[in-house]
Design an enzyme around this catalytic site. Structure first.
Site, PDB file in Angstrom:
ATOM      1  N   HIS A   1       0.877  -1.113  -0.003  1.00 41.23           N
ATOM      2  CA  HIS A   1       0.023  -0.019   0.041  1.00 41.23           C
ATOM      3  C   HIS A   1       0.884   1.363   0.030  1.00 41.23           C
ATOM      4  O   HIS A   1       2.064   1.147   0.233  1.00 41.23           O
ATOM      5  CB  HIS A   1      -0.848   0.043   1.207  1.00 41.23           C
ATOM      6  CG  HIS A   1      -0.241   0.134   2.405  1.00 41.23           C
ATOM      7  ND1 HIS A   1      -0.996   0.475   3.732  1.00 41.23           N
ATOM      8  CD2 HIS A   1       1.160   0.372   2.830  1.00 41.23           C
ATOM      9  CE1 HIS A   1      -0.359   0.516   4.750  1.00 41.23           C
ATOM     10  NE2 HIS A   1       0.850   0.590   4.185  1.00 41.23           N
TER      11      HIS A   1
ATOM     12  N   ASP B   1      -4.547 -10.888   0.367  1.00 44.81           N
ATOM     13  CA  ASP B   1      -3.216 -11.620   0.562  1.00 44.81           C
ATOM     14  C   ASP B   1      -2.466 -11.414  -0.860  1.00 44.81           C
ATOM     15  O   ASP B   1      -3.041 -11.643  -1.833  1.00 44.81           O
ATOM     16  CB  ASP B   1      -3.490 -12.883   1.047  1.00 44.81           C
ATOM     17  CG  ASP B   1      -2.035 -13.625   1.253  1.00 44.81           C
ATOM     18  OD1 ASP B   1      -1.032 -12.882   1.599  1.00 44.81           O
ATOM     19  OD2 ASP B   1      -1.831 -14.931   1.003  1.00 44.81           O
TER      20      ASP B   1
HETATM   21 ZN   LIG Z   1       2.615   0.837   5.378  1.00 46.28          ZN
END
Ligand SMILES: [Zn+2]
Lengths: 151, 151
Positions: free
Chosen positions: A25, A90
């Site tokens: 992310h 995942d």
């Molecule tokens: Zn992070």
């Protein structure tokens, strides 16, 4: 507070199952300027992203069934976690590949809230009591029903 | 739905459990080895939990980039590598038990501006931990849990 208005509280059991997933992310808010993004999100703003080994602990509360002696079938919970969490998150990029997080910064708070909302309707025996998501051993987020059900 | 964020910190410090309100013999009886005149130390772990709404712009209850320096300034710097009894003024007046250390840390962190301090949990060793929660009755109550004694 002892058992106030909660009959059977002393018979209630909490069952916790743990799963781990790895995901990428980064934090970026398009409403912020580049400077603001860097100031608020720091290193996490790097557009190339970075990743974590998330550890998820899911706790179900309920009274054990008198016949089976179980609050819920852990195999069933394992399958729910596989479908709702593992398959979605995942080895995924949380900014691009998880529709439930679209338009949100994929912080530990927001990921944990999404997981709570995904799991809550799926739990048929017992009740979802707590979702705890570790981003690292030093940082975690707890989500619970928030009606005082859990101290 | 209620969400909280927890971050773990560490400091190492020495203390001595001793109160001038008791005789030497009573100090020995009450505090045992912990009243040794030269003091002893621990690797303390502090878990800080904050709660509040998740800001939709940042996805955060509180920015860890703000929480870290706050905890660092209020607790880690004044406590780390110190003799608590002498070097933290509050423990000149009260015994530096981890109950009191936990309460003092809570008091110091209460003014965190960006979110509500919900809980402070201090591990004195991996076997003993102490926690205090906001707004438990009229006072902030300290809960103690001790692991099974294996030695
Ligand atoms: Zn992070």
């Amino acid at each position: 507070m002892e058992g106030a208005g909660l009959p059977g509280k002393d018979r209630m059991i909490r069952v916790t199952r743990k799963v781990e997933f790895s995901a990428a992310h980064f934090y970026h808010n398009p409403n912020f300027s580049a400077d603001e993004n860097r100031r608020v999100f720091g290193k996490c703003n790097n557009p190339h992203g970075h990743g974590h080994n998330y550890v998820l602990e899911v706790t179900i509360a309920g009274e054990p069934d008198p016949t089976t002696g179980m609050v819920l079938d852990l195999k069933e919970l394992k399958d729910i976690l596989e479908t709702e969490v593992m398959e979605r998150m995942d080895h995924r990029h949380l900014n691009y590949e998880v529709p439930e997080l679209t338009g949100q910064i994929p912080t530990c708070e927001n990921i944990a809230a999404v997981i709570w909302k995904l799991l809550e309707p799926k739990i048929k025996s017992g009740k979802l009591d707590r979702v705890r998501l570790y981003e690292s051993p030093e940082l975690f987020v707890d989500v619970n029903a928030g009606n005082g059900a859990r101290a | 739905m209620k969400i909280s964020l927890t971050k773990r910190y560490r400091f190492a410090a020495s203390h001595r459990l001793y109160t001038p309100r008791l005789s030497e013999a009573e100090n020995k009886r009450v505090y045992g080895k912990c009243s040794n005149a030269y003091g002893h130390g621990h690797n303390y772990v502090v878990e800080v939990t904050v709660t509040g709404p998740v800001d939709p712009e940042t996805g955060m209850i509180a920015n860890v980039g703000e929480l870290d320096p706050f905890v660092q300034r209020e607790v880690i710097e004044p406590f780390d590598q110190r003799f608590l009894n002498e070097e933290v003024p509050e423990f000149r007046e009260q015994v530096a038990t981890t109950e009191n250390v936990c309460r003092e840390i809570f008091r110091r962190l209460k003014s965190f501006p960006s979110a509500k301090l919900e809980r402070v949990r201090v591990e004195e060793t991996s076997k003993n931990s102490f926690e205090i929660e906001a707004d438990v009755g009229a006072f902030d109550e300290v809960r103690v849990s001790r692991g099974a004694t294996t030695q």
